[in-house]
Design a protein around this motif. Structure first.
Motif, PDB file in Angstrom:
ATOM      1  N   ASP A 119       0.935  -0.978   0.124  1.00 17.45           N
ATOM      2  CA  ASP A 119      -0.169   0.026   0.169  1.00 17.45           C
ATOM      3  C   ASP A 119       0.734   1.018  -0.055  1.00 17.45           C
ATOM      4  N   PRO A 120       0.696   2.011  -1.031  1.00 11.51           N
ATOM      5  CA  PRO A 120       1.897   3.180  -1.277  1.00 11.51           C
ATOM      6  C   PRO A 120       1.389   4.321  -0.537  1.00 11.51           C
ATOM      7  N   THR A 121       0.370   4.109   0.164  1.00 11.55           N
ATOM      8  CA  THR A 121      -0.389   5.581   0.814  1.00 11.55           C
ATOM      9  C   THR A 121       0.599   5.862   2.067  1.00 11.55           C
ATOM     10  N   VAL A 122       0.984   6.915   2.201  1.00 12.71           N
ATOM     11  CA  VAL A 122       1.696   7.426   3.276  1.00 12.71           C
ATOM     12  C   VAL A 122       1.010   7.394   4.496  1.00 12.71           C
ATOM     13  N   PRO A 123       1.145   6.917   5.824  1.00  7.85           N
ATOM     14  CA  PRO A 123       0.549   7.117   7.005  1.00  7.85           C
ATOM     15  C   PRO A 123      -0.225   8.509   7.236  1.00  7.85           C
ATOM     16  N   SER A 124      -1.206   8.581   7.366  1.00  7.78           N
ATOM     17  CA  SER A 124      -1.914  10.056   7.437  1.00  7.78           C
ATOM     18  C   SER A 124      -1.166  10.653   8.732  1.00  7.78           C
ATOM     19  N   PHE A 125      -0.578  10.118   9.682  1.00  7.90           N
ATOM     20  CA  PHE A 125      -0.219  11.146  10.680  1.00  7.90           C
ATOM     21  C   PHE A 125       1.119  11.653  10.336  1.00  7.90           C
ATOM     22  N   LEU A 126       1.853  11.172   9.158  1.00  9.11           N
ATOM     23  CA  LEU A 126       2.847  11.756   8.766  1.00  9.11           C
ATOM     24  C   LEU A 126       2.513  12.928   7.392  1.00  9.11           C
ATOM     25  N   ALA A 127       1.718  12.230   6.659  1.00  8.80           N
ATOM     26  CA  ALA A 127       1.138  13.328   5.639  1.00  8.80           C
ATOM     27  C   ALA A 127       0.045  12.581   4.858  1.00  8.80           C
ATOM     28  N   LYS A 128      -1.091  13.667   4.950  1.00  9.02           N
ATOM     29  CA  LYS A 128      -2.327  13.337   4.062  1.00  9.02           C
ATOM     30  C   LYS A 128      -2.225  13.192   2.450  1.00  9.02           C
ATOM     31  N   SER A 129      -3.118  12.357   1.983  1.00  4.92           N
ATOM     32  CA  SER A 129      -3.296  12.381   0.677  1.00  4.92           C
ATOM     33  C   SER A 129      -2.105  12.307  -0.195  1.00  4.92           C
ATOM     34  N   SER A 130      -0.888  11.388   0.360  1.00  5.39           N
ATOM     35  CA  SER A 130       0.310  11.260  -0.120  1.00  5.39           C
ATOM     36  C   SER A 130       0.581   9.856  -0.659  1.00  5.39           C
ATOM     37  N   ASP A 131       1.057   9.648  -1.868  1.00  8.63           N
ATOM     38  CA  ASP A 131       1.651   8.461  -2.304  1.00  8.63           C
ATOM     39  C   ASP A 131       3.106   8.487  -2.582  1.00  8.63           C
ATOM     40  N   ILE A 132       3.548   7.422  -1.662  1.00  8.78           N
ATOM     41  CA  ILE A 132       5.146   7.515  -1.540  1.00  8.78           C
ATOM     42  C   ILE A 132       5.825   7.118  -3.157  1.00  8.78           C
ATOM     43  N   ARG A 133       5.063   6.695  -4.056  1.00  5.31           N
ATOM     44  CA  ARG A 133       5.684   6.228  -5.225  1.00  5.31           C
ATOM     45  C   ARG A 133       5.992   7.526  -5.974  1.00  5.31           C
ATOM     46  N   THR A 134       5.481   8.832  -5.560  1.00  2.00           N
ATOM     47  CA  THR A 134       5.589   9.951  -6.530  1.00  2.00           C
ATOM     48  C   THR A 134       5.958  11.243  -5.762  1.00  2.00           C
ATOM     49  N   ASP A 135       5.843  11.131  -4.574  1.00  2.00           N
ATOM     50  CA  ASP A 135       5.933  12.481  -3.676  1.00  2.00           C
ATOM     51  C   ASP A 135       7.177  12.860  -3.211  1.00  2.00           C
ATOM     52  N   CYS A 136       8.320  12.125  -3.527  1.00  2.00           N
ATOM     53  CA  CYS A 136       9.454  12.643  -3.239  1.00  2.00           C
ATOM     54  C   CYS A 136       9.860  13.383  -4.804  1.00  2.00           C
ATOM     55  N   GLY A 137      10.813  14.275  -4.858  1.00  2.00           N
ATOM     56  CA  GLY A 137      11.170  14.817  -5.924  1.00  2.00           C
ATOM     57  C   GLY A 137      11.947  13.837  -6.874  1.00  2.00           C
ATOM     58  N   ARG A 138      12.777  13.205  -6.414  1.00  2.00           N
ATOM     59  CA  ARG A 138      13.411  12.190  -7.101  1.00  2.00           C
ATOM     60  C   ARG A 138      14.073  11.160  -6.570  1.00  2.00           C
ATOM     61  N   TYR A 139      14.143   9.939  -6.919  1.00  2.00           N
ATOM     62  CA  TYR A 139      14.334   8.692  -6.306  1.00  2.00           C
ATOM     63  C   TYR A 139      15.825   7.825  -6.798  1.00  2.00           C
ATOM     64  N   ASN A 140      16.312   7.231  -5.876  1.00  2.00           N
ATOM     65  CA  ASN A 140      17.662   6.586  -6.195  1.00  2.00           C
ATOM     66  C   ASN A 140      16.863   5.021  -6.310  1.00  2.00           C
ATOM     67  N   ILE A 141      17.436   4.408  -7.373  1.00  2.00           N
ATOM     68  CA  ILE A 141      16.964   2.958  -7.472  1.00  2.00           C
ATOM     69  C   ILE A 141      18.359   1.974  -7.257  1.00  2.00           C
ATOM     70  N   TYR A 142      18.213   1.007  -6.513  1.00  2.00           N
ATOM     71  CA  TYR A 142      19.273   0.217  -6.298  1.00  2.00           C
ATOM     72  C   TYR A 142      18.849  -1.275  -6.686  1.00  2.00           C
ATOM     73  N   LYS A 143      19.763  -1.936  -7.127  1.00  2.00           N
ATOM     74  CA  LYS A 143      19.598  -3.330  -7.544  1.00  2.00           C
ATOM     75  C   LYS A 143      20.628  -4.219  -7.034  1.00  2.00           C
ATOM     76  N   ASP A 144      20.126  -5.567  -6.335  1.00  2.00           N
ATOM     77  CA  ASP A 144      21.322  -6.199  -5.853  1.00  2.00           C
ATOM     78  C   ASP A 144      22.469  -5.577  -5.347  1.00  2.00           C
ATOM     79  N   GLY A 145      22.425  -4.405  -4.475  1.00  2.00           N
ATOM     80  CA  GLY A 145      23.476  -3.695  -3.630  1.00  2.00           C
ATOM     81  C   GLY A 145      24.180  -2.629  -4.506  1.00  2.00           C
ATOM     82  N   GLN A 146      23.618  -2.320  -5.881  1.00  2.00           N
ATOM     83  CA  GLN A 146      24.333  -1.333  -6.578  1.00  2.00           C
ATOM     84  C   GLN A 146      23.345  -0.395  -7.110  1.00  2.00           C
ATOM     85  N   TRP A 147      23.679   1.026  -7.176  1.00  2.00           N
ATOM     86  CA  TRP A 147      22.834   1.909  -7.506  1.00  2.00           C
ATOM     87  C   TRP A 147      22.675   1.851  -9.333  1.00  2.00           C
ATOM     88  N   VAL A 148      21.324   1.758  -9.465  1.00  2.00           N
ATOM     89  CA  VAL A 148      21.249   1.527 -11.078  1.00  2.00           C
ATOM     90  C   VAL A 148      20.618   2.661 -11.880  1.00  2.00           C
TER      91      VAL A 148
END
Lengths: 274, 274
Positions: free
Chosen positions: B75-104
């Motif tokens: 469930d990508p919904t941020v707990p409401s006590f932290l932020a309301k109506s927030s989807d953690i898949r989109t609500d950071c400006g940018r994301y780092n993706i790691y695969k098998d312990g390496q930045w990709v």
């Protein structure tokens, strides 16, 4: 002394063990194995003016310093949820006394040193999970050889809090390499008694900055015996605050238990688990 | 983009800042200074099978990894006590993706990477105490020069938990040496946002194993400017889990915020204080 024997008398209650400690009649060099279903505690007693810093130090370093409780300033009564009818000035078997960041004495009580503004802190101890190891066919070498666990001053810097900083101390127990995953699983839940190991084997020793990988020259406690196929398994240790008193040169008088001679609690070992 | 300016628009709500991040329109290289009365969070998203280990890693290392909350698996919904109506898949400006312990990869959302068993963890951030520093006449160099704080991979080994281990990352802010005790006192209470510094000045750098004492070649974030009479002040940093992903070679896909581009919370900064 009511009896003399080679090892702990597991039939005694925690209160009876405390009485032996109070009377300076515990017939073993440590409290390991006594009242085995009960938790035990490391002790740090310091002036109230340092209590906030020390409490924060514990909260910032919960692996070596899991905080179980504290006394009111000037009141030597152990909180009753930890142990009933217990006076922290007498109920450890022995005490280390530090002055201005240096060890100065080892005594059987701290009646003289205790002050109107003294605060005692109670910190979880790895002896609390030893029964769980034994119950899972993981016997304790230090109990077999009637010694204290070897303990090491690592290179790991703990998180500073006010005037307290220092290097983590770890306890070490030798175990067959193929049982490490069992050991991790068993001790993980003991979150108020150091939890799972912080490292094991040569790689763990290297990360922790420990040279003496075969348990012969520990910084605290006693040397141990390692057998073929065994590795050293390291846990955070409640002697770390004594290292912090030395490393941070804490002014004034600080009283601590003598490593291995813990306060035996009425609190059950299962109650320091999550 | 609704506006372009040199620095944060302090008049926007946290929800409005999250909308800018969601739309990839935040006009600054980090979320520092936005919604300044609100807390911000570091993000770690990983498969549910690693959630217990990672939660324990946070609880054992509360200075770099103060745990604020987590999602339900899948469930990508941020707990409401932290932020309301927030989807953690989109609500950071940018994301780092790691695969098998390496930045990709570095992406603007993790809609593709999010799985049915993904769990997101929210970890306190030092941006949460920056307003308190500014309010005490302790301005922020990284905001003045429109950069991210310099961050360093230290030699300090964090406490292992299951598959997670690694070296602590710290953020650095330059301040006049005679203000360090003020800085310690101000940030100490922000216990869920790294609290007081873990070290400062040349002695602190030496303890932490940091060579680059003048802030020119950080391991993460941007170089800074140090002025005459200033010392480097170091705090635990929520980039530490990304270092642990690298150091521990965590298998599979792990998604994290891009350092500096945090999730801006509705939770107030005062609510990450004790």
């Amino acid at each position: 002394m009511p009896f003399i024997q080679d090892g702990p008398d597991a039939s005694l209650t925690a209160a009876a063990v405390r009485q032996l400690c109070r009377d300076n009649e515990l017939p073993t060099p440590s409290t390991a194995g006594w009242a085995p279903d009960c938790a035990q505690a490391n002790i740090v007693i310091l002036p109230a003016k340092y209590a906030d810093d020390f409490r924060t130090f514990c909260l910032r370093n919960p692996v070596p310093c899991p905080l179980l409780g504290e006394t009111k300033p000037g009141d030597p009564t152990v909180p009753s949820f930890l142990a009933k009818s217990s006076d922290i000035r007498t109920d450890c078997g022995r005490y280390n006394i530090y002055k201005d960041g240096q060890w100065v004495d080892n005594k059987t009580d701290v009646m003289e040193e205790w002050k109107d503004d003294s605060v005692a802190f109670f910190i979880g101890c790895s002896y609390s999970f030893e029964s769980a190891l034994v119950a899972n066919d993981l016997p304790l070498r230090h109990q077999e050889i009637h010694k204290m666990t070897p303990c090491y001053k690592t290179s790991v810097q703990l998180m500073q809090a006010g005037i307290f900083s220092g290097r983590m101390v770890v306890s070490m127990r030798p175990y067959p390499a193929d049982r490490v995953s069992d050991i991790q699983a068993i001790t993980r839940s003991f979150s108020k008694a150091h939890g799972e190991p912080v490292g094991y084997g040569p790689e763990g020793a290297a990360k922790l900055g420990i040279q003496d990988v075969d348990g012969q020259k520990p910084d605290w406690g006693d040397a141990t015996v390692m057998k073929e196929g065994e590795v050293a398994v390291y846990w955070g240790c409640g002697v770390s605050p004594q290292q912090a008193v030395l490393d941070s040169k804490i002014p004034g008088t600080v009283m601590c238990h003598q490593p291995g001679m813990m306060l035996v609690l009425d609190l059950k070992a299962k109650d320091v688990c999550e």
